[in-house]
Design a protein around this motif. Structure first.
Motif, short mmCIF file in Angstrom:
data_model
loop_
_atom_site.label_atom_id
_atom_site.label_comp_id
_atom_site.label_asym_id
_atom_site.label_seq_id
_atom_site.Cartn_x
_atom_site.Cartn_y
_atom_site.Cartn_z
N TYR A 142 3.05 4.18 -2.64
CA TYR A 142 2.59 5.14 -3.64
C TYR A 142 1.75 4.45 -4.70
O TYR A 142 0.65 4.87 -5.03
CB TYR A 142 3.78 5.83 -4.32
N GLU A 199 3.18 0.16 -14.13
CA GLU A 199 2.47 1.39 -13.77
C GLU A 199 3.30 2.59 -14.21
O GLU A 199 4.50 2.63 -14.00
CB GLU A 199 2.24 1.41 -12.26
N SER A 236 12.12 8.20 -6.82
CA SER A 236 12.25 6.78 -6.50
C SER A 236 12.35 5.93 -7.76
O SER A 236 12.59 4.73 -7.68
CB SER A 236 11.05 6.32 -5.67
N CYS A 237 12.14 6.51 -8.93
CA CYS A 237 12.07 5.68 -10.14
C CYS A 237 13.24 5.84 -11.10
O CYS A 237 13.92 4.86 -11.39
CB CYS A 237 10.75 5.94 -10.86
N ALA A 258 0.85 -1.20 0.00
CA ALA A 258 0.00 0.00 0.00
C ALA A 258 0.88 1.24 0.00
O ALA A 258 0.67 2.17 0.77
CB ALA A 258 -0.94 -0.02 1.20
N GLU A 273 4.13 -15.92 -0.61
CA GLU A 273 2.99 -15.83 0.32
C GLU A 273 1.67 -16.08 -0.41
O GLU A 273 0.78 -16.74 0.13
CB GLU A 273 2.96 -14.44 0.98
N VAL A 333 4.72 -4.15 -4.52
CA VAL A 333 5.73 -3.95 -3.48
C VAL A 333 6.93 -3.20 -4.05
O VAL A 333 7.07 -3.05 -5.27
CB VAL A 333 6.18 -5.29 -2.86
N LYS A 381 1.47 1.59 8.87
CA LYS A 381 0.86 2.15 7.67
C LYS A 381 -0.62 1.75 7.61
O LYS A 381 -1.50 2.58 7.36
CB LYS A 381 1.60 1.62 6.44
N ASN A 434 3.43 -3.47 6.79
CA ASN A 434 3.83 -2.43 7.75
C ASN A 434 2.59 -2.07 8.57
O ASN A 434 1.70 -1.37 8.10
CB ASN A 434 4.36 -1.22 6.96
P1 NAD Z 1 6.64 1.95 -1.65
O1 NAD Z 1 7.90 1.63 -0.97
O2 NAD Z 1 6.01 3.30 -1.48
O3 NAD Z 1 5.52 0.86 -1.29
C1 NAD Z 1 5.74 -0.50 -1.23
C2 NAD Z 1 4.91 -1.05 -0.09
O4 NAD Z 1 4.95 -2.48 -0.14
C3 NAD Z 1 5.42 -0.66 1.29
O5 NAD Z 1 4.37 -0.02 2.00
C4 NAD Z 1 5.82 -2.00 1.93
O6 NAD Z 1 5.58 -2.01 3.33
C5 NAD Z 1 4.94 -2.97 1.20
N1 NAD Z 1 5.40 -4.37 1.19
C6 NAD Z 1 6.61 -4.86 0.84
N2 NAD Z 1 6.61 -6.20 0.91
C7 NAD Z 1 5.37 -6.58 1.29
C8 NAD Z 1 4.74 -7.83 1.54
N3 NAD Z 1 5.39 -8.99 1.37
N4 NAD Z 1 3.47 -7.84 1.96
C9 NAD Z 1 2.79 -6.68 2.12
N5 NAD Z 1 3.32 -5.47 1.90
C10 NAD Z 1 4.60 -5.41 1.48
O7 NAD Z 1 6.92 1.70 -3.21
P2 NAD Z 1 6.18 2.39 -4.46
O8 NAD Z 1 6.76 3.73 -4.73
O9 NAD Z 1 4.72 2.23 -4.31
O10 NAD Z 1 6.69 1.45 -5.63
C11 NAD Z 1 6.21 0.12 -5.79
C12 NAD Z 1 6.68 -0.40 -7.14
O11 NAD Z 1 6.08 0.39 -8.19
C13 NAD Z 1 8.19 -0.29 -7.37
O12 NAD Z 1 8.60 -1.38 -8.14
C14 NAD Z 1 8.32 1.01 -8.16
O13 NAD Z 1 9.48 1.00 -8.96
C15 NAD Z 1 7.08 0.97 -9.02
N6 NAD Z 1 6.61 2.28 -9.46
C16 NAD Z 1 6.64 3.35 -8.63
C17 NAD Z 1 6.16 4.58 -9.06
C18 NAD Z 1 6.19 5.78 -8.15
O14 NAD Z 1 5.99 6.89 -8.64
N7 NAD Z 1 6.44 5.64 -6.86
C19 NAD Z 1 5.62 4.71 -10.34
C20 NAD Z 1 5.55 3.59 -11.16
C21 NAD Z 1 6.06 2.37 -10.71
#
Ligand code: NAD
Length: 438
Positions: free
Chosen positions: A17, A158, A266-267, A15, A112, A91, A42, A39
């Motif tokens: 971004y 995404e 982050s990307c 959950a 899982e 994730v 969160k 988490n």
């Molecule tokens: P983030 O770190 O904000 O969120 C990831 C979440 O996953 C965290 O809250 C973490 O606690 C949770 N998590 C991890 N392992 C888990 C598990 N086993 N069970 C439950 N929860 C779990 O990351 P994000 O920015 O949302 O990015 C996620 C993915 O999307 C990445 O691969 C990123 O490259 C990609 N992405 C990000 C963006 C962006 O703008 N942030 C845009 C496009 C793609």
């Protein structure tokens, strides 16, 4: 929007971004979405109506869909998988020291899911992952599946941008879906049915590659522009004019041709680094992307040189900083150029007072006591020897210039985002430095 389309029960693992925004938007178009995060803080915050990140419009949309009982939160992956036909993996895939993507969170999520699933599931990878990850996820699910259940693996990268994430998700340029069969394609078409956008169906590997290729290409555009900006500085040309003249060629396009302090977030840094290692492992030396990274590092170094040149000696100088987040409209500090730049200035002995409309807390977590955090943009200016601009928030566009002039110790502005017209700034009495403009 089509009047009738099947509504699905979706689980989102992660959950953050992407999970929070995508899950909420899919609830908004009618699906039932359970967001899982391991988490507990969160999840507790979300359950209490709080939003762990700043993203325009998100709080209201989450509230609306929770109230409509289409959106809920849990720490129990099993509970979410039991109630859902389609499981999105959203994730994090952070970089390892060598640039390779850390896929341990994706692997853990796949395992899982396998351990708890007891009926057919579509497992959709939304995280940004190296090409061929889908095969590994499928292998993992087969290996750990207790009940030998049937499943399909889909890649659905995404493309949302932080700061305009909701709009990007609901009105995307395209939706990319990588599938191995028609069954999975049908489900994915149903999920996105109300969203009007080109729907691109590919094999799983091509979809995975599209994401890394897109981000690397965009980073390349930024680095190309920053390299040009340097040429402009060395030759007396103006990057704004050059970029405008180039961008109107439809084959080039006007977006992502802005010079500045380099890309962050982050990307882009993570995805370019990962793509270099992906190519290397496949046997191709993607040297072009190494240069993209080098130019990006150089953009920060050149900006620091500008500050040093403007101040002569930075030690014991007091600097006001506007903007800390890696870009406007987000509180995200991951790989923000501000980190490297301000750490360097701090190490050189400068005192820094900074203001960012949203990123104070996230910046504090990274930069700690190296800088002072101010509550408004004018408070940061008091007695400063120069103003440094690192993020182009709207509220910096038209400040009260006479107030800025009055509060600063000396009227020097070093602008890393080219926010103002150099001639106007001169008329206002400032010594104004920006990027790539003569
Ligand atoms: P983030 O770190 O904000 O969120 C990831 C979440 O996953 C965290 O809250 C973490 O606690 C949770 N998590 C991890 N392992 C888990 C598990 N086993 N069970 C439950 N929860 C779990 O990351 P994000 O920015 O949302 O990015 C996620 C993915 O999307 C990445 O691969 C990123 O490259 C990609 N992405 C990000 C963006 C962006 O703008 N942030 C845009 C496009 C793609």
């Amino acid at each position: 929007m089509p009047k009738k389309y099947p509504k699905h029960s979706l689980a989102f693992i992660g959950a953050g971004y992407v999970g929070l925004v995508s899950g909420t938007c899919l609830a908004e178009i009618g699906h039932t979405v359970i967001l899982v995060d391991n988490n507990p803080d969160k999840v507790a915050k979300l359950k209490a109506g709080g939003i762990p990140i700043f993203e325009p419009g998100l709080k209201e949309l989450v509230k609306k869909n929770v109230k409509a009982r289409r959106l809920s939160f849990t720490t129990s992956l099993k509970a979410a998988v039991d109630k859902s036909d389609i499981i999105f993996i959203a994730v994090n895939t952070p970089p390892q020291p060598d640039g390779k993507a850390d896929l341990s969170y994706v692997a853990a999520a796949a395992r899982e899911i396998a351990e708890v699933a007891d009926a057919y599931k579509v497992v959709v990878d939304k995280s940004t992952v190296p090409v061929q990850t889908g095969e590994r996820v499928a292998e993992t699910i087969r290996r750990y599946s207790r009940k030998n259940v049937d499943f399909d693996i889909v890649s659905n990268p995404e493309f949302l941008r932080e700061g305009s994430a909701i709009e990007d998700f609901l009105k995307p340029d395209r939706i990319v879906v990588g599938v191995a069969n028609k069954r999975a394609e049908k489900v994915m078409r149903e999920i996105y049915a109300p969203i009007k956008a080109p729907f691109i169906v590919t094999d799983v590997k091509s979809a995975e590659l599209i994401k890394h290729a897109s981000n690397s290409f965009l980073a390349m555009k930024i680095s190309f522009t920053n390299a040009l900006a340097r040429l402009c500085e060395l030759s007396g040309a103006n990057i704004d004019k050059v970029a405008h003249g180039m961008g109107l060629d439809e084959r080039i396009g006007t977006h992502f041709l802005r010079a500045g302090v380099g890309y962050g977030g982050s990307c882009f840094p993570k995805d370019v680094a990962a793509f270099i290692t992906i190519a290397k492992e496949l046997g191709y030396d993607f040297a072009l992307l190494k240069e993209v990274e080098r130019i990006n590092e150089r953009a920060k170094a050149l900006f620091l040189q500008k500050i040093e040149a403007a101040l002569w000696v930075t030690k014991h100088k007091s600097l006001a900083v506007w903007g800390l987040a890696f870009k406007a409209n987000t509180d995200d500090m991951r790989n923000a150029p501000a980190i490297d730049i301000l750490e360097r200035l701090h190490a050189d002995g400068a005192t820094i007072s900074a203001y960012d409309p949203e990123a104070t807390e996230t910046a504090r977590a990274v930069l700690g006591k190296k800088i002072k955090y101010k509550k408004d943009k004018y408070a940061a200016l008091k007695g400063a020897d120069a103003l440094v601009i690192l993020t182009d928030w709207d509220e910096f566009k038209k400040p009260d210039w006479s107030k800025v002039r009055r509060l600063l110790n000396s009227p020097i502005i070093i602008d890393g985002r080219n926010m103002y017209d150099p001639k106007e700034m001169e008329k206002r009495g400032f010594v104004y430095h920006s990027v790539g403009r003569g």
